[in-house]
Design a protein around this motif. Structure first.
Motif, PDB file in Angstrom:
ATOM      1  N   ALA A  30       0.833  -1.209   0.000  1.00  0.00           N
ATOM      2  CA  ALA A  30       0.000   0.000   0.000  1.00  0.00           C
ATOM      3  C   ALA A  30       0.867   1.258   0.000  1.00  0.00           C
ATOM      4  CB  ALA A  30      -0.923  -0.013   1.224  1.00  0.00           C
ATOM      5  N   ALA A  31       1.956   1.247   0.776  1.00  0.00           N
ATOM      6  CA  ALA A  31       2.841   2.430   0.818  1.00  0.00           C
ATOM      7  C   ALA A  31       3.516   2.650  -0.530  1.00  0.00           C
ATOM      8  CB  ALA A  31       3.884   2.268   1.927  1.00  0.00           C
ATOM      9  N   LEU A  32       3.906   1.565  -1.184  1.00  0.00           N
ATOM     10  CA  LEU A  32       4.492   1.684  -2.526  1.00  0.00           C
ATOM     11  C   LEU A  32       3.473   2.286  -3.489  1.00  0.00           C
ATOM     12  CD1 LEU A  32       6.331  -1.769  -2.724  1.00  0.00           C
ATOM     13  CD2 LEU A  32       7.462   0.462  -2.922  1.00  0.00           C
ATOM     14  N   ALA A  33       2.254   1.794  -3.422  1.00  0.00           N
ATOM     15  CA  ALA A  33       1.215   2.286  -4.335  1.00  0.00           C
ATOM     16  C   ALA A  33       0.954   3.770  -4.097  1.00  0.00           C
ATOM     17  CB  ALA A  33      -0.060   1.463  -4.154  1.00  0.00           C
ATOM     18  N   ARG A  34       0.866   4.168  -2.810  1.00  0.00           N
ATOM     19  CA  ARG A  34       0.636   5.592  -2.495  1.00  0.00           C
ATOM     20  C   ARG A  34       1.755   6.467  -3.047  1.00  0.00           C
ATOM     21  NH1 ARG A  34      -0.818   3.733   2.597  1.00  0.00           N
ATOM     22  NH2 ARG A  34       1.222   4.285   3.435  1.00  0.00           N
ATOM     23  N   ALA A  35       2.995   5.921  -3.024  1.00  0.00           N
ATOM     24  CA  ALA A  35       4.150   6.694  -3.512  1.00  0.00           C
ATOM     25  C   ALA A  35       4.281   6.607  -5.037  1.00  0.00           C
ATOM     26  CB  ALA A  35       5.432   6.201  -2.839  1.00  0.00           C
ATOM     27  N   GLY A  36       3.387   5.862  -5.672  1.00  0.00           N
ATOM     28  CA  GLY A  36       3.475   5.725  -7.130  1.00  0.00           C
ATOM     29  C   GLY A  36       4.662   4.893  -7.571  1.00  0.00           C
ATOM     30  N   LEU A  37       5.133   4.003  -6.671  1.00  0.00           N
ATOM     31  CA  LEU A  37       6.304   3.175  -6.976  1.00  0.00           C
ATOM     32  C   LEU A  37       5.848   1.747  -7.247  1.00  0.00           C
ATOM     33  CD1 LEU A  37       8.635   4.469  -4.119  1.00  0.00           C
ATOM     34  CD2 LEU A  37       9.100   4.734  -6.562  1.00  0.00           C
ATOM     35  N   ALA A  38       6.073   1.273  -8.462  1.00  0.00           N
ATOM     36  CA  ALA A  38       5.805  -0.135  -8.780  1.00  0.00           C
ATOM     37  C   ALA A  38       7.150  -0.855  -8.789  1.00  0.00           C
ATOM     38  CB  ALA A  38       5.130  -0.240 -10.141  1.00  0.00           C
ATOM     39  N   LEU A  39       7.250  -1.941  -8.036  1.00  0.00           N
ATOM     40  CA  LEU A  39       8.533  -2.652  -7.967  1.00  0.00           C
ATOM     41  C   LEU A  39       8.918  -3.181  -9.336  1.00  0.00           C
ATOM     42  CD1 LEU A  39       8.300  -4.632  -4.587  1.00  0.00           C
ATOM     43  CD2 LEU A  39       9.553  -2.521  -5.092  1.00  0.00           C
ATOM     44  N   GLN A  40      10.220  -3.096  -9.645  1.00  0.00           N
ATOM     45  CA  GLN A  40      10.715  -3.555 -10.937  1.00  0.00           C
ATOM     46  C   GLN A  40      11.994  -4.347 -10.764  1.00  0.00           C
ATOM     47  OE1 GLN A  40      10.908   0.548 -12.386  1.00  0.00           O
ATOM     48  NE2 GLN A  40      13.126   0.398 -12.522  1.00  0.00           N
ATOM     49  N   ASP A  41      12.407  -5.001 -11.827  1.00  0.00           N
ATOM     50  CA  ASP A  41      13.613  -5.832 -11.800  1.00  0.00           C
ATOM     51  C   ASP A  41      14.793  -5.046 -11.241  1.00  0.00           C
ATOM     52  OD1 ASP A  41      14.256  -8.616 -12.868  1.00  0.00           O
ATOM     53  OD2 ASP A  41      15.921  -7.457 -13.684  1.00  0.00           O
ATOM     54  N   GLY A  42      15.493  -5.631 -10.275  1.00  0.00           N
ATOM     55  CA  GLY A  42      16.666  -4.988  -9.693  1.00  0.00           C
ATOM     56  C   GLY A  42      16.370  -4.156  -8.464  1.00  0.00           C
ATOM     57  N   ASP A  43      15.106  -3.958  -8.137  1.00  0.00           N
ATOM     58  CA  ASP A  43      14.777  -3.230  -6.903  1.00  0.00           C
ATOM     59  C   ASP A  43      15.116  -4.067  -5.676  1.00  0.00           C
ATOM     60  OD1 ASP A  43      13.832  -1.024  -8.256  1.00  0.00           O
ATOM     61  OD2 ASP A  43      11.707  -1.395  -7.834  1.00  0.00           O
ATOM     62  N   VAL A  44      15.506  -3.382  -4.627  1.00  0.00           N
ATOM     63  CA  VAL A  44      15.741  -4.044  -3.341  1.00  0.00           C
ATOM     64  C   VAL A  44      14.999  -3.263  -2.265  1.00  0.00           C
ATOM     65  CG1 VAL A  44      17.460  -4.755  -1.620  1.00  0.00           C
ATOM     66  CG2 VAL A  44      18.025  -4.875  -4.066  1.00  0.00           C
ATOM     67  N   LEU A  45      14.216  -3.967  -1.464  1.00  0.00           N
ATOM     68  CA  LEU A  45      13.558  -3.366  -0.300  1.00  0.00           C
ATOM     69  C   LEU A  45      14.341  -3.741   0.948  1.00  0.00           C
ATOM     70  CD1 LEU A  45       9.794  -4.133  -0.977  1.00  0.00           C
ATOM     71  CD2 LEU A  45      10.795  -1.840  -0.761  1.00  0.00           C
ATOM     72  N   VAL A  46      14.661  -2.731   1.753  1.00  0.00           N
ATOM     73  CA  VAL A  46      15.346  -2.997   3.028  1.00  0.00           C
ATOM     74  C   VAL A  46      14.385  -2.670   4.156  1.00  0.00           C
ATOM     75  CG1 VAL A  46      17.391  -2.581   4.427  1.00  0.00           C
ATOM     76  CG2 VAL A  46      17.526  -2.348   1.938  1.00  0.00           C
ATOM     77  N   LEU A  47      14.192  -3.620   5.044  1.00  0.00           N
ATOM     78  CA  LEU A  47      13.290  -3.446   6.186  1.00  0.00           C
ATOM     79  C   LEU A  47      14.107  -3.451   7.472  1.00  0.00           C
ATOM     80  CD1 LEU A  47      11.586  -5.047   3.920  1.00  0.00           C
ATOM     81  CD2 LEU A  47      10.005  -5.474   5.797  1.00  0.00           C
ATOM     82  N   ALA A  48      13.797  -2.525   8.358  1.00  0.00           N
ATOM     83  CA  ALA A  48      14.416  -2.540   9.680  1.00  0.00           C
ATOM     84  C   ALA A  48      13.950  -3.767  10.447  1.00  0.00           C
ATOM     85  CB  ALA A  48      14.057  -1.272  10.442  1.00  0.00           C
ATOM     86  N   GLN A  49      14.891  -4.415  11.101  1.00  0.00           N
ATOM     87  CA  GLN A  49      14.576  -5.625  11.885  1.00  0.00           C
ATOM     88  C   GLN A  49      13.417  -5.400  12.833  1.00  0.00           C
ATOM     89  OE1 GLN A  49      16.124  -5.362  15.416  1.00  0.00           O
ATOM     90  NE2 GLN A  49      14.569  -6.864  15.968  1.00  0.00           N
ATOM     91  N   LYS A  50      13.367  -4.183  13.395  1.00  0.00           N
ATOM     92  CA  LYS A  50      12.348  -3.934  14.429  1.00  0.00           C
ATOM     93  C   LYS A  50      10.928  -4.149  13.925  1.00  0.00           C
ATOM     94  CE  LYS A  50      15.074  -0.821  17.106  1.00  0.00           C
ATOM     95  NZ  LYS A  50      15.323   0.498  17.679  1.00  0.00           N
ATOM     96  N   ILE A  51      10.648  -3.701  12.719  1.00  0.00           N
ATOM     97  CA  ILE A  51       9.256  -3.854  12.274  1.00  0.00           C
ATOM     98  C   ILE A  51       8.950  -5.298  11.919  1.00  0.00           C
ATOM     99  CG2 ILE A  51       9.028  -1.441  11.567  1.00  0.00           C
ATOM    100  CD1 ILE A  51       9.096  -2.453   8.626  1.00  0.00           C
ATOM    101  N   VAL A  52       9.958  -6.028  11.434  1.00  0.00           N
ATOM    102  CA  VAL A  52       9.731  -7.442  11.143  1.00  0.00           C
ATOM    103  C   VAL A  52       9.484  -8.199  12.447  1.00  0.00           C
ATOM    104  CG1 VAL A  52      10.700  -9.521  10.082  1.00  0.00           C
ATOM    105  CG2 VAL A  52      11.151  -7.268   9.066  1.00  0.00           C
ATOM    106  N   SER A  53      10.318  -7.913  13.441  1.00  0.00           N
ATOM    107  CA  SER A  53      10.144  -8.581  14.741  1.00  0.00           C
ATOM    108  C   SER A  53       8.787  -8.252  15.347  1.00  0.00           C
ATOM    109  CB  SER A  53      11.258  -8.149  15.700  1.00  0.00           C
ATOM    110  OG  SER A  53      12.495  -8.713  15.315  1.00  0.00           O
TER     111      SER A  53
END
Lengths: 252, 252
Positions: A30-53
């Motif tokens: 949803a955040a990607l869509a709001r920002a108008g960002l569609a994931l494409q080949d070669g993209d990397v998403l980095v997530l802070a450990q805290k939110i995953v935990s």
């Protein structure tokens, strides 16, 4: 490692504070869509450990922890809360260094880190936050959820680590999927046709550190960063590949 | 550490192969102008150590080196060229680990690194390349040459380092000017108003690692990377501040 001459790092805006049970994949989509960002080949998403935990429910109420005799003894030595020390020991294979105010362990994942990565910053009072059970699997689950069909999209989970010999923390990859966490360049040549001397690159750690520049130390105001412009040809490898086996390590 | 939600990394194109005596400041200014990039407040330029060393004439012809008896003995132990070992010892304060094919030293600058940072990749056959005499001073000289009047522009000199406990190399800052290489956040609060647990950030090392993503391992096809979008309020500190003093270090 970059396809062209430019890489963009973009922090995703507008993510809510993450709570146990939240579906990170859906929130990030949803955040990607709001920002108008569609994931494409070669993209990397980095997530802070805290939110995953947090999403995985790795919050523990300290009042629910009963410290063992060993934890109580060690807590006195390192001058930390015995319930916290109990949690650290329960997440660890062995103690690497114990000094007043310092407790460095080998986490069950193999990571050598202070306090088994258990964090009390950005966590409600009286709670502690453990690392994800299996950060490589967490990254792969998010990758499968978010990567468009046929596109190579990487996911990295990062955390801040102290280091021997150098002051200050840097972002480090504790989980990775969809990219080579470690790139082996043995056999490649330098500009003069001689074998490269530096042959193993900690690609995911460099990605993790770059995302930390945007996240800042709190790592929760901007817990997800998109890197666009990277490229890689090596096969995928998980962050577990970045852990140096004890028999290769001169410094344990 | 980022002013807005985005940071751009741009590799400068069209720099020539650097030779002893080249004026890096002038070459970089010309490359920036060709790319239509005017340096502005908050910009950081990252330079690969190799081009700084080459411009400063730190190439040594191995045929001109006469190894000492100590270097000859050690060269047998670590199975390296005795002339290279002589150079390594001449650049070092002490040996940290010596094993076949491994020679880790404390460089005279305090850096703990393999082979005292002496490199034979991307160097003509029969030559070795030493680190700059004083990388912080090299960075400051470039900053003074390139920063527009009144703009805070950072300069970082990076190199690839191996690490204890983790496989693969990452970019590390060996020189810095115009920015805080180490950011001290003691006294700042987390999202719940509690003191931050991670309080010292190796800002210049995270910058160095992010630039390495573009430079790649050869680090000479794209030896200069511009970071745009960072911000900082702490006072400048050199890369020497990133070296952990021996009395604070649990792992020497």
């Amino acid at each position: 490692m970059a396809v062209g001459g430019e890489v963009r790092l973009v922090a995703l805006e507008g993510l809510p504070l993450i709570r146990p049970g939240d579906d990170l994949g859906t929130l990030i989509a949803a955040a990607l869509a709001r920002a108008g960002l569609a994931l494409q080949d070669g993209d990397v998403l980095v997530l802070a450990q805290k939110i995953v935990s947090k999403a995985e429910g790795r919050l523990v109420r300290l009042a629910d922890v009963t410290p063992s005799a060993e934890a109580q003894r060690l807590a006195q030595e390192v001058r930390k809360d015995a319930r916290l020390v109990e949690l650290i020991l329960s997440e660890s294979r062995r103690i690497v260094r114990a000094r007043p105010h310092v407790l460095i362990v080998e986490h069950r994942l193999g990571l050598i880190m202070a306090n088994a990565g258990i964090d009390q910053s950005n966590v409600e009072d009286g709670f502690a936050l453990l690392l994800p059970e299996n950060p490589d699997a967490s990254a792969e689950k998010l990758r499968a959820r978010l990567a468009p069909e046929g596109a190579r999209v990487g996911v990295v989970i990062n955390d801040s680590f102290g280091r021997p010999w150098r002051r200050g923390t840097t972002g480090v990859a504790i989980g990775a999927a969809g990219l080579p966490a470690l790139v082996d360049r043995r056999g490649e040549a330098d500009l003069y046709g001689r074998p490269l001397q530096v042959t193993m690159i900690a690609f995911a750690d460099e990605i993790a550190a770059s995302a930390s520049l945007l996240m800042g130390p709190a790592a929760e105001a901007r817990p997800v960063v998109l890197l666009r412009g990277l490229g890689w040809s090596a096969a995928d490898s998980p962050a577990a590949e970045l852990i140096r086996p004890e028999n290769e390590d001169l410094f344990r």
